[in-house]
Design a protein around this motif. Sequence first.
Motif, PDB file in Angstrom:
ATOM      1  N   LEU A 248       7.441   9.407   3.188  1.00 39.53           N
ATOM      2  CA  LEU A 248       5.846   8.130   3.683  1.00 39.53           C
ATOM      3  C   LEU A 248       4.751   8.287   2.794  1.00 39.53           C
ATOM      4  O   LEU A 248       4.690   7.693   1.809  1.00 39.53           O
ATOM      5  CB  LEU A 248       6.554   8.857   5.289  1.00 39.53           C
ATOM      6  CG  LEU A 248       6.490   7.687   5.789  1.00 39.53           C
ATOM      7  CD1 LEU A 248       6.404   8.106   7.689  1.00 39.53           C
ATOM      8  CD2 LEU A 248       6.476   6.620   6.125  1.00 39.53           C
ATOM      9  N   ARG A 249       4.728  10.078   2.766  1.00 34.24           N
ATOM     10  CA  ARG A 249       3.261  10.081   1.743  1.00 34.24           C
ATOM     11  C   ARG A 249       3.946   9.742   0.435  1.00 34.24           C
ATOM     12  O   ARG A 249       2.715   9.416  -0.447  1.00 34.24           O
ATOM     13  CB  ARG A 249       3.253  11.671   2.156  1.00 34.24           C
ATOM     14  CG  ARG A 249       2.202  12.072   3.189  1.00 34.24           C
ATOM     15  CD  ARG A 249       1.685  13.047   3.474  1.00 34.24           C
ATOM     16  NE  ARG A 249       3.148  14.489   3.368  1.00 34.24           N
ATOM     17  CZ  ARG A 249       3.242  14.579   5.184  1.00 34.24           C
ATOM     18  NH1 ARG A 249       2.350  14.006   5.537  1.00 34.24           N
ATOM     19  NH2 ARG A 249       4.532  15.427   4.582  1.00 34.24           N
ATOM     20  N   GLN A 250       5.333   9.825  -0.418  1.00 34.62           N
ATOM     21  CA  GLN A 250       5.325   9.752  -1.224  1.00 34.62           C
ATOM     22  C   GLN A 250       5.209   8.424  -1.535  1.00 34.62           C
ATOM     23  O   GLN A 250       5.120   7.479  -2.695  1.00 34.62           O
ATOM     24  CB  GLN A 250       6.981  10.265  -1.819  1.00 34.62           C
ATOM     25  CG  GLN A 250       6.248  11.557  -2.338  1.00 34.62           C
ATOM     26  CD  GLN A 250       7.883  12.531  -2.891  1.00 34.62           C
ATOM     27  OE1 GLN A 250       9.087  11.596  -1.999  1.00 34.62           O
ATOM     28  NE2 GLN A 250       8.374  13.623  -3.367  1.00 34.62           N
ATOM     29  N   THR A 251       5.744   7.110  -1.196  1.00 34.86           N
ATOM     30  CA  THR A 251       5.910   5.569  -0.455  1.00 34.86           C
ATOM     31  C   THR A 251       4.510   5.029  -1.229  1.00 34.86           C
ATOM     32  O   THR A 251       3.985   4.682  -1.488  1.00 34.86           O
ATOM     33  CB  THR A 251       6.350   5.610   0.098  1.00 34.86           C
ATOM     34  OG1 THR A 251       7.694   6.219  -0.133  1.00 34.86           O
ATOM     35  CG2 THR A 251       6.595   4.060   0.157  1.00 34.86           C
TER      36      THR A 251
ATOM     37  N   GLN B 200       3.916   5.102  13.913  1.00 35.81           N
ATOM     38  CA  GLN B 200       4.242   6.383  13.410  1.00 35.81           C
ATOM     39  C   GLN B 200       4.344   6.081  12.080  1.00 35.81           C
ATOM     40  O   GLN B 200       3.162   6.815  11.019  1.00 35.81           O
ATOM     41  CB  GLN B 200       4.908   7.770  13.311  1.00 35.81           C
ATOM     42  CG  GLN B 200       4.185   8.401  13.307  1.00 35.81           C
ATOM     43  CD  GLN B 200       5.610   9.288  13.636  1.00 35.81           C
ATOM     44  OE1 GLN B 200       6.569   9.453  14.046  1.00 35.81           O
ATOM     45  NE2 GLN B 200       5.511  10.778  12.729  1.00 35.81           N
ATOM     46  N   ALA B 201       4.912   4.582  11.242  1.00 38.03           N
ATOM     47  CA  ALA B 201       5.224   5.176  10.073  1.00 38.03           C
ATOM     48  C   ALA B 201       3.872   4.183   8.995  1.00 38.03           C
ATOM     49  O   ALA B 201       2.529   4.787   8.092  1.00 38.03           O
ATOM     50  CB  ALA B 201       6.040   4.283   9.007  1.00 38.03           C
ATOM     51  N   GLN B 202       3.293   3.533   9.877  1.00 35.31           N
ATOM     52  CA  GLN B 202       1.939   2.037   9.814  1.00 35.31           C
ATOM     53  C   GLN B 202       0.885   3.245   9.627  1.00 35.31           C
ATOM     54  O   GLN B 202       0.634   3.462   8.665  1.00 35.31           O
ATOM     55  CB  GLN B 202       2.005   1.548  10.310  1.00 35.31           C
ATOM     56  CG  GLN B 202       2.715   0.677  10.455  1.00 35.31           C
ATOM     57  CD  GLN B 202       3.094  -1.181  11.536  1.00 35.31           C
ATOM     58  OE1 GLN B 202       2.759  -2.852  10.485  1.00 35.31           O
ATOM     59  NE2 GLN B 202       2.556  -0.692  12.830  1.00 35.31           N
ATOM     60  N   ASP B 203       0.726   4.601  10.321  1.00 32.54           N
ATOM     61  CA  ASP B 203      -0.924   5.373  10.319  1.00 32.54           C
ATOM     62  C   ASP B 203      -0.519   5.879   9.244  1.00 32.54           C
ATOM     63  O   ASP B 203      -1.444   6.057   8.067  1.00 32.54           O
ATOM     64  CB  ASP B 203      -0.124   6.616  11.511  1.00 32.54           C
ATOM     65  CG  ASP B 203      -0.623   5.326  12.879  1.00 32.54           C
ATOM     66  OD1 ASP B 203      -1.467   4.375  12.909  1.00 32.54           O
ATOM     67  OD2 ASP B 203      -0.447   5.663  14.178  1.00 32.54           O
ATOM     68  N   VAL B 204       0.814   6.597   8.793  1.00 34.41           N
ATOM     69  CA  VAL B 204       1.013   7.377   7.352  1.00 34.41           C
ATOM     70  C   VAL B 204       0.943   7.127   6.418  1.00 34.41           C
ATOM     71  O   VAL B 204       0.289   6.996   4.846  1.00 34.41           O
ATOM     72  CB  VAL B 204       1.731   8.233   7.075  1.00 34.41           C
ATOM     73  CG1 VAL B 204       2.511   9.225   5.847  1.00 34.41           C
ATOM     74  CG2 VAL B 204       2.259   8.775   8.512  1.00 34.41           C
ATOM     75  N   LEU B 205       1.320   5.886   6.063  1.00 31.78           N
ATOM     76  CA  LEU B 205       0.877   5.011   5.459  1.00 31.78           C
ATOM     77  C   LEU B 205       0.020   4.073   4.791  1.00 31.78           C
ATOM     78  O   LEU B 205      -0.826   3.878   3.713  1.00 31.78           O
ATOM     79  CB  LEU B 205       2.561   3.338   5.104  1.00 31.78           C
ATOM     80  CG  LEU B 205       3.874   4.024   5.376  1.00 31.78           C
ATOM     81  CD1 LEU B 205       4.166   2.206   5.377  1.00 31.78           C
ATOM     82  CD2 LEU B 205       4.058   4.266   3.522  1.00 31.78           C
ATOM     83  N   GLY B 206      -1.027   3.685   6.096  1.00 29.35           N
ATOM     84  CA  GLY B 206      -1.818   3.709   5.820  1.00 29.35           C
ATOM     85  C   GLY B 206      -2.497   2.382   5.725  1.00 29.35           C
ATOM     86  O   GLY B 206      -2.658   1.572   5.025  1.00 29.35           O
ATOM     87  N   ARG B 207      -1.115   1.022   5.984  1.00 30.61           N
ATOM     88  CA  ARG B 207      -0.852   0.108   5.516  1.00 30.61           C
ATOM     89  C   ARG B 207       0.005  -0.728   6.599  1.00 30.61           C
ATOM     90  O   ARG B 207       1.143  -0.230   7.596  1.00 30.61           O
ATOM     91  CB  ARG B 207      -0.576  -0.116   4.422  1.00 30.61           C
ATOM     92  CG  ARG B 207       1.099   0.280   3.891  1.00 30.61           C
ATOM     93  CD  ARG B 207       1.314  -0.661   2.228  1.00 30.61           C
ATOM     94  NE  ARG B 207       0.534   0.139   1.591  1.00 30.61           N
ATOM     95  CZ  ARG B 207       0.784  -0.852   0.478  1.00 30.61           C
ATOM     96  NH1 ARG B 207       1.344  -2.149   0.585  1.00 30.61           N
ATOM     97  NH2 ARG B 207      -0.432  -0.423  -0.424  1.00 30.61           N
TER      98      ARG B 207
END
Length: 274
Positions: A80-83, A130-137
């Motif tokens: 997720l962070r790399q994405t 959770q994924a949206q929080d990590v991606l910031g979008r």
Amino acid sequence: MPAPLPAHSAGLGLRRALLDDLITAPAGAFDFLECAPDNWIGVGGVFADKLAQLTARHPLSGHGLSLSLGGPDPLDLDLLRQTRAFLDRHHAALYSEHLSYCAAGGHLYDLLPLPHTEEAVRHVAARIRQAQDVLGRRIAVENVSTYAVPAAEMDEATFVRAVLAEADCDLLLDVNNVYVNAANHGFHARAYIAALPGERIAGYHIAGHDDEPDGLKIDTHGASVKDDVWALLDFAYATHGVRPTLLERDFNFPPLPVLLEEVAHIRRLQAGYP
């Protein structure tokens, strides 16, 4: 955040086999490109240079393959962070993933269907948040093609609608997948599309499929879009409005002008609506 893609825009999948053709394509032949960040993270050399050349000239949409949003394993936070870094570096206007799972104690190398149950709604929606929080979008989740559903307390459209509401995310409506599933599972494709919340549709996908001798339809992304699917896309535009629309083609690539004619057909359909 990058500017959103215009509603009236038609894109093409960025595949490595098409890199050189896309770089030399006529100006204005397509409005945006889409790629899977999973296939490009960590890639360097000439491929990275060509990708950067394309994304400097054309808006990009990201379409993930490996997050396994509905799976049992913890979300891959490193991925997720790399994405996020990839999307930010290439100024991606939209990011989508599949409403499915592809890992359970290891990668399964397929997009597998989720049960259409309340428990599955809560499970996948929590992971999307959770994924949206990590991606910031925001994520736009894509309805997937299925050939069996493990359990069903509700129909597919109701399941998709419930996930969108619980997760507060968007929808990438794959029109070909609706057509394939309707034929294979015996529901009405237009009723399915009409039941979806149009305000959450961030974009559309369209692709080709194969018709098997026994009547089964297989989502392949390896053939031209069929007339009935074009008609279903037109119905989606009429029902929910025009959104950015991507032509997916993953193999059996024809000459680029053939693909660009399908992109032009998207534009012709879009031109019929405000």
